[in-house]
Write a protein that holds these residues in place. Structure first.
Motif, mmCIF file in Angstrom:
data_model
loop_
_atom_site.group_PDB
_atom_site.id
_atom_site.type_symbol
_atom_site.label_atom_id
_atom_site.label_comp_id
_atom_site.label_asym_id
_atom_site.label_seq_id
_atom_site.Cartn_x
_atom_site.Cartn_y
_atom_site.Cartn_z
ATOM 1 N N ASP A 158 -5.812 11.803 -15.126
ATOM 2 C CA ASP A 158 -6.397 11.104 -16.278
ATOM 3 C C ASP A 158 -7.219 11.609 -17.746
ATOM 4 N N ASP A 159 -8.169 11.357 -18.369
ATOM 5 C CA ASP A 159 -8.296 12.753 -19.106
ATOM 6 C C ASP A 159 -9.267 13.057 -18.925
ATOM 7 N N GLN A 160 -10.225 13.186 -17.785
ATOM 8 C CA GLN A 160 -11.142 13.724 -16.714
ATOM 9 C C GLN A 160 -10.369 14.260 -15.865
ATOM 10 N N GLY A 161 -8.806 14.817 -16.040
ATOM 11 C CA GLY A 161 -8.405 15.505 -14.791
ATOM 12 C C GLY A 161 -7.952 14.989 -13.243
ATOM 13 N N ASP A 162 -9.141 13.702 -13.461
ATOM 14 C CA ASP A 162 -8.778 12.992 -11.942
ATOM 15 C C ASP A 162 -7.722 12.535 -11.742
ATOM 16 N N ILE A 163 -7.521 12.606 -9.719
ATOM 17 C CA ILE A 163 -6.256 12.298 -9.883
ATOM 18 C C ILE A 163 -5.450 10.327 -10.263
ATOM 19 N N ASN A 164 -4.622 10.144 -10.493
ATOM 20 C CA ASN A 164 -4.477 8.620 -11.047
ATOM 21 C C ASN A 164 -3.412 8.102 -9.345
ATOM 22 N N GLU A 165 -2.509 8.860 -9.664
ATOM 23 C CA GLU A 165 -1.177 8.650 -8.942
ATOM 24 C C GLU A 165 -0.535 9.871 -8.947
ATOM 25 N N ILE A 166 0.094 9.733 -7.414
ATOM 26 C CA ILE A 166 0.916 11.023 -6.212
ATOM 27 C C ILE A 166 2.676 10.603 -6.629
ATOM 28 N N PHE A 167 3.274 10.611 -6.915
ATOM 29 C CA PHE A 167 4.670 10.657 -6.739
ATOM 30 C C PHE A 167 5.752 11.479 -6.021
ATOM 31 N N LEU A 168 6.312 10.795 -5.317
ATOM 32 C CA LEU A 168 7.511 11.708 -4.521
ATOM 33 C C LEU A 168 9.264 11.474 -5.421
ATOM 34 N N LEU A 169 9.830 12.331 -5.885
ATOM 35 C CA LEU A 169 11.337 12.547 -6.591
ATOM 36 C C LEU A 169 11.950 12.937 -5.593
ATOM 37 N N PRO A 170 12.921 12.550 -4.718
ATOM 38 C CA PRO A 170 13.601 13.099 -4.001
ATOM 39 C C PRO A 170 14.757 13.660 -4.839
ATOM 40 N N LEU A 171 15.544 14.710 -4.354
ATOM 41 C CA LEU A 171 16.215 15.557 -4.947
ATOM 42 C C LEU A 171 18.173 14.805 -4.768
ATOM 43 N N SER A 172 18.289 14.466 -3.113
ATOM 44 C CA SER A 172 18.772 13.699 -2.894
ATOM 45 C C SER A 172 18.380 12.744 -2.202
ATOM 46 N N PRO A 173 19.185 11.163 -1.585
ATOM 47 C CA PRO A 173 18.897 10.061 -0.721
ATOM 48 C C PRO A 173 17.605 10.361 -0.103
ATOM 49 N N LEU A 174 16.923 10.242 0.676
ATOM 50 C CA LEU A 174 16.076 9.937 1.509
ATOM 51 C C LEU A 174 16.170 8.279 2.426
ATOM 52 N N ALA A 175 16.638 8.342 3.228
ATOM 53 C CA ALA A 175 17.128 7.369 4.630
ATOM 54 C C ALA A 175 16.107 6.600 5.226
ATOM 55 N N SER A 176 15.972 6.037 5.085
ATOM 56 C CA SER A 176 14.529 5.011 6.115
ATOM 57 C C SER A 176 14.905 5.213 7.246
ATOM 58 N N ASN A 177 13.405 4.638 7.414
ATOM 59 C CA ASN A 177 13.859 4.903 8.823
ATOM 60 C C ASN A 177 13.628 6.144 10.431
ATOM 61 N N VAL A 178 13.720 7.064 9.085
ATOM 62 C CA VAL A 178 14.393 8.563 9.862
ATOM 63 C C VAL A 178 13.011 9.593 9.564
ATOM 64 N N SER A 179 12.689 10.404 10.957
ATOM 65 C CA SER A 179 11.029 10.806 11.179
ATOM 66 C C SER A 179 12.235 12.435 10.216
ATOM 67 N N TYR A 180 11.789 12.794 9.084
ATOM 68 C CA TYR A 180 11.696 14.055 8.731
ATOM 69 C C TYR A 180 10.387 14.943 8.812
#
Length: 210
Positions: free
Chosen positions: A53-75
């Motif tokens: 935000d304007d005060q520099g506090d964290i609003n959200e954290i996003f993860l952008l996979p560069l290739s598909p991540l499968a569900s129900n897999v322990s990475y």
């Protein structure tokens, strides 16, 4: 979900109008580049983007996979890069194929990538013919992490020289498990095939990525 970015500078971004997530106009920071490994040995890279935000506090954290991540897999997290995440992000943004790369269309035609148009039907390995929905081109200096790799014609049964970005993944089929990975089909980053003979860095000048 789609996160749309507006580049304020080479390293500063904002959430852009039309984004499905995030606060439009909020600042986004490229926090780090992560590498995950699945139980079968596949690696997947991802970017962490932090909205503040304007005060520099964290609003959200996003993860952008560069290739598909499968569900129900322990990475397992096997790598964290906090020093040069902007370079990793730039490689994603600028695409993988360089000018002159031949792409196979559904008709069997081999067309140079710079000749593709939105609406062309491109032949894919797993999903058959697919329509090209958007095409973007970026021109960068061919130095350092942005210098393309050239795979000479015939090296991997390619009819023409293939010039791609260093982290472009190539599908490789091996009749016998010479690499000791326990399977015949795998994706390999082209940088790991470097031999300075048939696979070499093509540095100097500028390169157009698509």
């Amino acid at each position: 979900m789609r996160l749309t970015l507006h580049a304020v500078s080479e390293v500063k971004f904002q959430v852009a109008v039309g984004s499905e997530i995030g606060t439009v106009g909020a600042a986004l920071h490229l926090d780090s580049a992560l590498t995950f490994m699945s139980p079968d040995g596949h690696t997947t890279d991802a970017m962490v983007l932090v909205e503040v935000d304007d005060q520099g506090d964290i609003n959200e954290i996003f993860l952008l996979p560069l290739s598909p991540l499968a569900s129900n897999v322990s990475y397992r997290l096997v790598g964290i890069n906090t020093k040069t995440p902007a370079q990793t992000f730039a490689q994603v943004a600028c695409g993988s194929f360089s000018r002159g790369t031949h792409i196979t269309l559904a008709s069997g035609e081999q067309r140079r990538i710079e000749g593709l148009k939105v609406g062309d039907r491109v032949l894919t390995r797993d999903d058959g013919p697919q329509v090209a929905k958007w095409i973007v081109q970026n021109t960068v200096r061919a130095i350092g992490d942005f210098a393309p790799f050239c795979i000479k014609a015939g090296t991997l049964n390619n009819d023409n020289d293939l010039v791609v970005s260093p982290d472009h993944r190539l599908f490789i089929y091996q009749c016998s498990d010479k690499l000791g990975v326990g399977r015949s089909e795998l994706l390999v980053k082209v940088r790991y095939l470097l031999n300075d003979n048939t696979v070499f860095i093509q540095a100097g000048g500028y390169v157009d990525y698509f």
